[in-house]
Design an enzyme around this catalytic site. Structure first.
Site, PDB file in Angstrom:
ATOM      1  N   ARG A  14      38.857  25.934   4.770  1.00  0.00           N
ATOM      2  CA  ARG A  14      39.036  25.387   3.461  1.00  0.00           C
ATOM      3  C   ARG A  14      37.921  24.412   3.077  1.00  0.00           C
ATOM      4  O   ARG A  14      37.743  24.052   1.931  1.00  0.00           O
ATOM      5  CB  ARG A  14      40.388  24.645   3.421  1.00  0.00           C
ATOM      6  CG  ARG A  14      41.566  25.601   3.299  1.00  0.00           C
ATOM      7  CD  ARG A  14      42.886  24.889   3.462  1.00  0.00           C
ATOM      8  NE  ARG A  14      43.331  24.996   4.838  1.00  0.00           N
ATOM      9  CZ  ARG A  14      44.446  24.427   5.280  1.00  0.00           C
ATOM     10  NH1 ARG A  14      45.182  23.680   4.473  1.00  0.00           N
ATOM     11  NH2 ARG A  14      44.825  24.586   6.524  1.00  0.00           N
ATOM     12  N   GLU A  21      29.257  27.479   4.235  1.00  0.00           N
ATOM     13  CA  GLU A  21      29.983  26.689   5.244  1.00  0.00           C
ATOM     14  C   GLU A  21      29.948  25.222   4.840  1.00  0.00           C
ATOM     15  O   GLU A  21      28.985  24.784   4.213  1.00  0.00           O
ATOM     16  CB  GLU A  21      29.216  26.797   6.573  1.00  0.00           C
ATOM     17  CG  GLU A  21      29.867  27.569   7.676  1.00  0.00           C
ATOM     18  CD  GLU A  21      30.777  26.769   8.572  1.00  0.00           C
ATOM     19  OE1 GLU A  21      31.698  26.089   8.067  1.00  0.00           O
ATOM     20  OE2 GLU A  21      30.597  26.855   9.791  1.00  0.00           O
ATOM     21  N   ASP A  22      30.949  24.453   5.258  1.00  0.00           N
ATOM     22  CA  ASP A  22      30.876  23.004   5.022  1.00  0.00           C
ATOM     23  C   ASP A  22      29.984  22.324   6.064  1.00  0.00           C
ATOM     24  O   ASP A  22      29.013  21.671   5.722  1.00  0.00           O
ATOM     25  CB  ASP A  22      32.284  22.384   4.968  1.00  0.00           C
ATOM     26  CG  ASP A  22      33.121  22.664   6.223  1.00  0.00           C
ATOM     27  OD1 ASP A  22      32.711  23.481   7.077  1.00  0.00           O
ATOM     28  OD2 ASP A  22      34.208  22.070   6.356  1.00  0.00           O
ATOM     29  N   ASP A  39      28.751  22.524  13.330  1.00  0.00           N
ATOM     30  CA  ASP A  39      28.956  21.499  14.353  1.00  0.00           C
ATOM     31  C   ASP A  39      28.577  22.112  15.707  1.00  0.00           C
ATOM     32  O   ASP A  39      27.403  22.172  16.059  1.00  0.00           O
ATOM     33  CB  ASP A  39      30.430  21.079  14.256  1.00  0.00           C
ATOM     34  CG  ASP A  39      30.801  19.959  15.180  1.00  0.00           C
ATOM     35  OD1 ASP A  39      30.009  19.037  15.360  1.00  0.00           O
ATOM     36  OD2 ASP A  39      31.919  19.998  15.743  1.00  0.00           O
ATOM     37  N   LYS A  50      25.239  19.134  12.128  1.00  0.00           N
ATOM     38  CA  LYS A  50      25.170  18.114  13.194  1.00  0.00           C
ATOM     39  C   LYS A  50      24.445  18.752  14.371  1.00  0.00           C
ATOM     40  O   LYS A  50      25.092  19.265  15.296  1.00  0.00           O
ATOM     41  CB  LYS A  50      26.582  17.718  13.648  1.00  0.00           C
ATOM     42  CG  LYS A  50      27.460  17.084  12.598  1.00  0.00           C
ATOM     43  CD  LYS A  50      28.738  16.615  13.294  1.00  0.00           C
ATOM     44  CE  LYS A  50      29.896  16.508  12.387  1.00  0.00           C
ATOM     45  NZ  LYS A  50      31.166  16.255  13.077  1.00  0.00           N
ATOM     46  N   PHE A  85      32.229  11.806  12.737  1.00  0.00           N
ATOM     47  CA  PHE A  85      33.267  12.613  12.109  1.00  0.00           C
ATOM     48  C   PHE A  85      33.300  12.255  10.624  1.00  0.00           C
ATOM     49  O   PHE A  85      33.482  11.102  10.262  1.00  0.00           O
ATOM     50  CB  PHE A  85      34.633  12.384  12.765  1.00  0.00           C
ATOM     51  CG  PHE A  85      35.600  13.472  12.397  1.00  0.00           C
ATOM     52  CD1 PHE A  85      35.612  14.664  13.104  1.00  0.00           C
ATOM     53  CD2 PHE A  85      36.454  13.318  11.316  1.00  0.00           C
ATOM     54  CE1 PHE A  85      36.480  15.692  12.743  1.00  0.00           C
ATOM     55  CE2 PHE A  85      37.323  14.333  10.949  1.00  0.00           C
ATOM     56  CZ  PHE A  85      37.335  15.526  11.663  1.00  0.00           C
ATOM     57  N   VAL A  86      33.097  13.246   9.775  1.00  0.00           N
ATOM     58  CA  VAL A  86      32.981  12.972   8.339  1.00  0.00           C
ATOM     59  C   VAL A  86      34.120  13.617   7.538  1.00  0.00           C
ATOM     60  O   VAL A  86      34.738  14.581   7.996  1.00  0.00           O
ATOM     61  CB  VAL A  86      31.620  13.455   7.786  1.00  0.00           C
ATOM     62  CG1 VAL A  86      30.473  12.644   8.369  1.00  0.00           C
ATOM     63  CG2 VAL A  86      31.406  14.947   8.024  1.00  0.00           C
ATOM     64  N   ASP A 107      38.062  17.587   5.536  1.00  0.00           N
ATOM     65  CA  ASP A 107      39.266  16.800   5.822  1.00  0.00           C
ATOM     66  C   ASP A 107      39.270  16.177   7.209  1.00  0.00           C
ATOM     67  O   ASP A 107      38.550  16.602   8.104  1.00  0.00           O
ATOM     68  CB  ASP A 107      40.500  17.704   5.741  1.00  0.00           C
ATOM     69  CG  ASP A 107      40.577  18.662   6.933  1.00  0.00           C
ATOM     70  OD1 ASP A 107      39.600  19.394   7.164  1.00  0.00           O
ATOM     71  OD2 ASP A 107      41.594  18.653   7.659  1.00  0.00           O
ATOM     72  N   ARG A 156      40.147  15.221   1.505  1.00  0.00           N
ATOM     73  CA  ARG A 156      39.304  16.287   0.954  1.00  0.00           C
ATOM     74  C   ARG A 156      38.839  15.963  -0.460  1.00  0.00           C
ATOM     75  O   ARG A 156      37.834  16.485  -0.926  1.00  0.00           O
ATOM     76  CB  ARG A 156      40.095  17.612   0.884  1.00  0.00           C
ATOM     77  CG  ARG A 156      40.345  18.262   2.216  1.00  0.00           C
ATOM     78  CD  ARG A 156      40.823  19.692   1.983  1.00  0.00           C
ATOM     79  NE  ARG A 156      41.491  20.254   3.140  1.00  0.00           N
ATOM     80  CZ  ARG A 156      40.879  20.896   4.129  1.00  0.00           C
ATOM     81  NH1 ARG A 156      39.585  21.047   4.117  1.00  0.00           N
ATOM     82  NH2 ARG A 156      41.569  21.389   5.141  1.00  0.00           N
TER      83      ARG A 156
HETATM   84  P1  IMP Z   1      31.975  24.546  14.664  1.00  0.00           P
HETATM   85  O1  IMP Z   1      32.584  25.870  14.930  1.00  0.00           O
HETATM   86  O2  IMP Z   1      32.142  23.595  15.807  1.00  0.00           O
HETATM   87  O3  IMP Z   1      30.531  24.598  14.183  1.00  0.00           O
HETATM   88  O4  IMP Z   1      32.836  23.859  13.577  1.00  0.00           O
HETATM   89  C1  IMP Z   1      32.736  24.086  12.260  1.00  0.00           C
HETATM   90  C2  IMP Z   1      33.966  23.585  11.543  1.00  0.00           C
HETATM   91  O5  IMP Z   1      34.551  22.432  12.156  1.00  0.00           O
HETATM   92  C3  IMP Z   1      33.580  23.138  10.159  1.00  0.00           C
HETATM   93  O6  IMP Z   1      33.608  24.230   9.273  1.00  0.00           O
HETATM   94  C4  IMP Z   1      34.628  22.103   9.862  1.00  0.00           C
HETATM   95  O7  IMP Z   1      35.785  22.717   9.342  1.00  0.00           O
HETATM   96  C5  IMP Z   1      34.973  21.501  11.204  1.00  0.00           C
HETATM   97  N1  IMP Z   1      34.259  20.229  11.394  1.00  0.00           N
HETATM   98  C6  IMP Z   1      33.148  20.006  12.116  1.00  0.00           C
HETATM   99  N2  IMP Z   1      32.758  18.725  12.051  1.00  0.00           N
HETATM  100  C7  IMP Z   1      33.667  18.112  11.252  1.00  0.00           C
HETATM  101  C8  IMP Z   1      33.788  16.759  10.753  1.00  0.00           C
HETATM  102  O8  IMP Z   1      32.981  15.858  11.037  1.00  0.00           O
HETATM  103  N3  IMP Z   1      34.843  16.547   9.925  1.00  0.00           N
HETATM  104  C9  IMP Z   1      35.744  17.501   9.582  1.00  0.00           C
HETATM  105  N4  IMP Z   1      35.651  18.765   9.996  1.00  0.00           N
HETATM  106  C10 IMP Z   1      34.621  19.065  10.830  1.00  0.00           C
END
Ligand code: IMP
Length: 178
Positions: free
Chosen positions: A45, A101-102, A105, A133, A154-155, A161, A167
């Site tokens: 989301r 993508e938001d 990470d 990140k 953590f943002v 969210d 959000r």
């Molecule tokens: P990844 O699979 O670890 O790259 O994670 C990606 C997803 O984790 C993002 O699309 C976010 O939904 C969530 N996410 C990663 N970092 C944060 C954060 O700092 N705050 C909130 N959600 C996060």
């Protein structure tokens, strides 16, 4: 963890986000051919605010579709195992696709979802993430366009969210436990 009190410190202002989206949309516009209608795929989301602002800056014929993948659940740690909770409505075979993508990470979500979309044989697949990140990466992945690189914090806000909260903040802020 999720019911510990916290405050939110602004990290990226709404104005900076808007200015960056204007720049990114110019680059995206130059990359895609306006005769082949682009499918903009939002990863739910967290990307819903970003995609709304991005498509309004894109002077291209587009369609919008959404995909939901599991991520952090209610915590602050990536689950690493990515599951598709809601699939696209439309077929993307032979189409130009932009995945939105938001945050990238660990990279697991982008890795899994791009592989899934590639297996459907789009003509082109490009990716954009509002935030990155890089120091958290576990899978060697990078979006084709990134809004902002941020440190390992953590943002929340601008669609993103913490346990479904915050959000609706217009800016990106970092969570600081008090
Ligand atoms: P990844 O699979 O670890 O790259 O994670 C990606 C997803 O984790 C993002 O699309 C976010 O939904 C969530 N996410 C990663 N970092 C944060 C954060 O700092 N705050 C909130 N959600 C996060």
């Amino acid at each position: 963890m999720t019911n510990r009190p916290y405050v939110i410190d602004e990290m990226i202002s709404a104005k900076s986000i808007a200015a960056r989206i204007e720049e990114l949309s110019r680059e995206i516009h130059d990359e895609f051919d306006s005769t082949n209608k682009l499918v903009v795929v939002g990863l739910l989301r967290g990307s819903f605010v970003f995609i709304a602002d991005l498509v309004r800056e894109l002077d291209l014929p587009i369609e919008v579709d959404f995909l939901e993948a599991s991520s952090y659940g209610d915590g602050m740690e990536s689950s690493r195992e990515v599951r598709i909770l809601k699939d696209l409505r439309g077929a993307i075979e032979g189409r130009d696709v932009l995945l939105v993508e938001d945050i990238v990470d660990t990279g697991h979500t982008l890795h899994h979802v791009t592989n899934l979309l590639k297996s459907r044989e789009p003509a082109r697949l490009k990716t954009i993430a509002l935030l990155d990140k890089p120091t958290r990466r576990e899978v060697d992945m990078k979006a084709d366009w990134t809004g902002f690189e941020i440190p390992d914090e953590f943002v929340v806000g601008y669609g993103i969210d913490f346990a479904q909260r915050n959000r609706n903040l217009p800016f990106i802020g970092k969570v600081r436990f008090t």
